[in-house]
Each structure stands twice: as C-alpha cells, then as structure tokens.
Design a protein around this motif. Sequence first.
Motif, short mmCIF file in Angstrom:
data_model
loop_
_atom_site.label_atom_id
_atom_site.label_comp_id
_atom_site.label_asym_id
_atom_site.label_seq_id
_atom_site.Cartn_x
_atom_site.Cartn_y
_atom_site.Cartn_z
N GLU A 98 1.80 3.06 2.44
CA GLU A 98 2.81 3.08 3.67
C GLU A 98 4.18 2.67 3.04
O GLU A 98 5.12 2.72 3.99
CB GLU A 98 2.08 2.23 4.81
CG GLU A 98 0.89 2.97 5.37
CD GLU A 98 0.94 4.31 5.85
OE1 GLU A 98 1.92 4.35 6.47
OE2 GLU A 98 -0.05 5.01 5.56
N CYS A 100 -2.33 1.67 7.11
CA CYS A 100 -3.43 2.03 5.99
C CYS A 100 -4.86 1.32 6.28
O CYS A 100 -5.78 1.49 5.75
CB CYS A 100 -3.15 1.20 4.49
SG CYS A 100 -3.14 -0.52 4.71
N HIS A 150 0.98 -6.68 1.12
CA HIS A 150 -0.14 -7.01 1.85
C HIS A 150 -0.87 -8.54 1.28
O HIS A 150 -0.82 -8.85 0.20
CB HIS A 150 -1.45 -6.11 1.64
CG HIS A 150 -1.49 -5.06 2.63
ND1 HIS A 150 -1.55 -5.18 4.11
CD2 HIS A 150 -0.85 -3.74 2.69
CE1 HIS A 150 -1.09 -4.05 4.44
NE2 HIS A 150 -0.92 -3.03 3.66
N CYS A 178 1.02 -1.10 0.12
CA CYS A 178 0.00 0.02 0.13
C CYS A 178 0.87 1.14 -0.05
O CYS A 178 2.26 1.18 0.07
CB CYS A 178 -0.96 -0.09 1.20
SG CYS A 178 0.07 0.18 2.65
N CYS A 206 -1.38 -2.52 9.54
CA CYS A 206 -0.69 -1.47 8.82
C CYS A 206 -1.56 -0.13 9.04
O CYS A 206 -2.82 -0.13 9.22
CB CYS A 206 -0.77 -1.79 7.57
SG CYS A 206 0.11 -0.85 6.48
N ARG A 236 -5.38 -2.05 7.06
CA ARG A 236 -5.33 -3.40 6.49
C ARG A 236 -4.71 -4.24 8.09
O ARG A 236 -3.85 -3.61 8.28
CB ARG A 236 -4.94 -3.67 5.25
CG ARG A 236 -5.61 -3.31 4.22
CD ARG A 236 -4.76 -3.64 2.91
NE ARG A 236 -5.46 -3.15 1.44
CZ ARG A 236 -5.35 -1.63 1.19
NH1 ARG A 236 -4.45 -1.09 1.83
NH2 ARG A 236 -5.95 -1.53 0.25
ZN LIG Z 1 -0.91 -1.02 4.28
#
Ligand SMILES: [Zn+2]
Length: 430
Positions: free
Chosen positions: A253, A314, A258, A251, A312, A316
Amino acid sequence: MIPTEKSYQQAHEVTLMQEQKLRDLLAYLNQHSPFYKELFAKHQINIHEIKTIADLSSVPTTTKDDLQQRNDDFLCVPRSKIIEYTSTSGTLGRPVTIALTESDLDRLAYNEYNSFLCADGSADDTYQLMLTLDRQFMAGIAYYLGIRRIGAGIIRLGPGVPALQWETIRRLKPTAIVAVPSFILKLIQFAKEAGIDINSTSVKKAICIGENIRNNDFSLNILGKKINESWDIKLYSTYASTEMQTAFTECGEGKGGHYQPELVIVELLDENDQHVEPGTPGEVTITTLGVEGMPLLRYKTGDMCMYFDEPCACGRISLRLSSIMGRKKQMIKFKGTTLYPPALFDLLNEREEILDFVIEVYSNDIDMDQVLLYLVPADDSEECDHRIRAYLQARLRVSPHIKYVTIEEIQKIQFSEASRKAIKFIDKRA
Ligand SMILES: [Zn+2]
C-alpha cells in the motif's frame, strides 16, 4: 498464507504480549545491565511497579550520548556469548558498537523476514543486494538473514559499479533489488547511456534503504518520482537503525513503515518527552523486546517522524511510521525557517542543473545556522548559475551560500575513508 506477524492481531492482545515482554526486559536489565541497574537505583525506580506500557513513562529516556559514552555498560552478556559486533555509521559523532548474540541474530532474521514478507517478498523472488555486507553494517547482514529465511534467492553484489549491477541483472535475473534510492537513479542514468531497456528486465520491485522516497502524505517525493518516471518498478521504503535492531517496512500500500510490536515498543516523543498525537512530528523512541546482548529501554533514536494509527488496507492494524523527516540534531534554523537535511536533499535532487551536492551547515559569529551548498553544476555557464540561484531562492525563500565544485572535488568531500556511504550533509556547528 497464515501471517506469523503480530501486527495483524487485536490491539489488546498485542498490548498484553508487549507488557509481558516489558516486565521480562526490566527484570533482565535489572540483573544484567550495568547501565540500567545504575539508572534504576539513581532514579529510585522499582521495576515491579512498571506493569503497563503507560507505566513506562516514569522511566527516564536513554540518549545516544549515554550509549556513546558508556557503550560497554549496556552489554548484558559475557563476551563469549557475542557473535557479531556491529556498529552505527557514526555520522553523528563516535560510532557505537552493538553486540549481538546468537539469539539476537535469530531475532534480527525474524525481523527482516517479516519486513520482506511485508514488502510482498516470497520464495519465488531473487534479491540483488546493492549494499555492503562488511564494515560492521548490521542492515546488510539483516537483509541477508531475512531473505534467506523467506527462502528467496540472494545475489550479494555490493554497492556501486552500475555496469556490473546491470550485467548481473541480465545474467541472474533478480526480481528485486535492495538499494539506496539515489543509487537507483544512477543505475537508470547508466542504463540510458548504455542503451539498456530497463523496463524489459527481470526487476519488478525495489526495497529502498537509507533515503526517503515519500513525502509526509505518502506520495512519492522527487527522488521516488524520478525513479518511477523512468523505471516502472514497485518501490518499498524501509526504516531501521542499528540500535533498535528492528525495521519498519512498507507493505504494497506504501502508506508508511509497519510496526512490529513483538520486537520493539515504539513511542514518539516531543521536546518534553511527552507522547505526540498521530500526524505530529516526534522523536522515535524505542524499547527493544527480546534482545539479549544490548537491550535498550526508552532509547531516543534522534529520528523525527510521525505515526498513523488507522488500520492499513493490507490488513495489518499495527501503527505505521512516516518517512523520517530528519535527525533531531540536524534540524537547521536558517534565517527564520526550520528545515531538515532530507527536505534540502529533495530540493537539490530535483534540478537537472545540479549533478551532485553536499550541504554544509555551520554557525556564524552570532551563533546562527548558516548553509553552504557545494554543487556540481551541469555546466559552467552564467545561465546555469542563474537558474540554480533563482530556483533555490524561490523554494527556500532565503539564499544559501553556493560553492561550485567539480565531480572529483565533490567525491573527495563525500567519501572520506571511514564512511560506508556518500556523505551529503556536513554539520560544522559548535
Ligand atoms: Zn499495510
């Protein structure tokens, strides 16, 4: 946007979903897979006793050798149901055919749709694909299908030809490129020589395939840094293999690829097939979920990496994989040190004195690994030679053999007719 991915869901919900899919897979293999039917019988495995992810440990792993030697026995459908015959690159031995049905192609598209969403893709993007869609290359078709499902634009330009890449970027204004990072460096080099102001072009991000752009602590490696020093674009790494028909994509980040738990069960195993702890290298071992043509159960990919299980930033919560440290089979034990080719690639990519390279590993007469580097030096001077040798000695603490070659000679080594990409590593060990 409401995420469709399962990587956001609570851990227990994901486990329940995976366990249901695992039971479905076992019943399916037991009915349709000649290879797994035989394996279950031989090891007296009662598939009805495997109910949880933990129970999976009682099933023997499947190796690349199994898949190479008994390729057809993995097929679970009649030939009439197969749409695509894809193939592994065959850099480590005989290529393996992975056959996909219509439903598998749909699954592949969903997989790559999630991947491109994860890498901040949207219908507003236009991707220039700097890779082949031919030669049975699964990833090429996967990117195409995934981007199409997102509704973004696609420019299928293919690999190589920097002049044409830049001309097309200027004309069609893609927002993103999908490319091998070392090729992105070549693009930058070309742009500099041609006087193209790369930072004023439409391209804002790159999906980096096939090579690492990060160190194990997620910082950019030499290759990643070199790209960003010249070109201010966002880099996203993605890792996949033909056999697993699934990608692990970063992602925004940039903290590892992932995991898509609805598509595979991933395990990281040590030498004795035991699970490793987070942050410890292990072999990526996967069980495909929802695959119809050639599903795999506890398949050892040969790729070594680490996993991290903190959520994470993000949003997830599914685990993330580090960059691939190397192939288990390619591990080099050289004069007391252990290294993987990607670490050597990094080292050689760093120096301006080295224009291009191929690493060859062979066994000497007492069966020890030896390393021979084919290098294209920036010039033929003694000083250049000294700088290269001193650098390698300092960084490796051992001296590999070096053979200087010309650009033409290295290209002959790198592009054998059967290969889809430049070969940088040759393993001649017995
Ligand atoms: Zn992420």
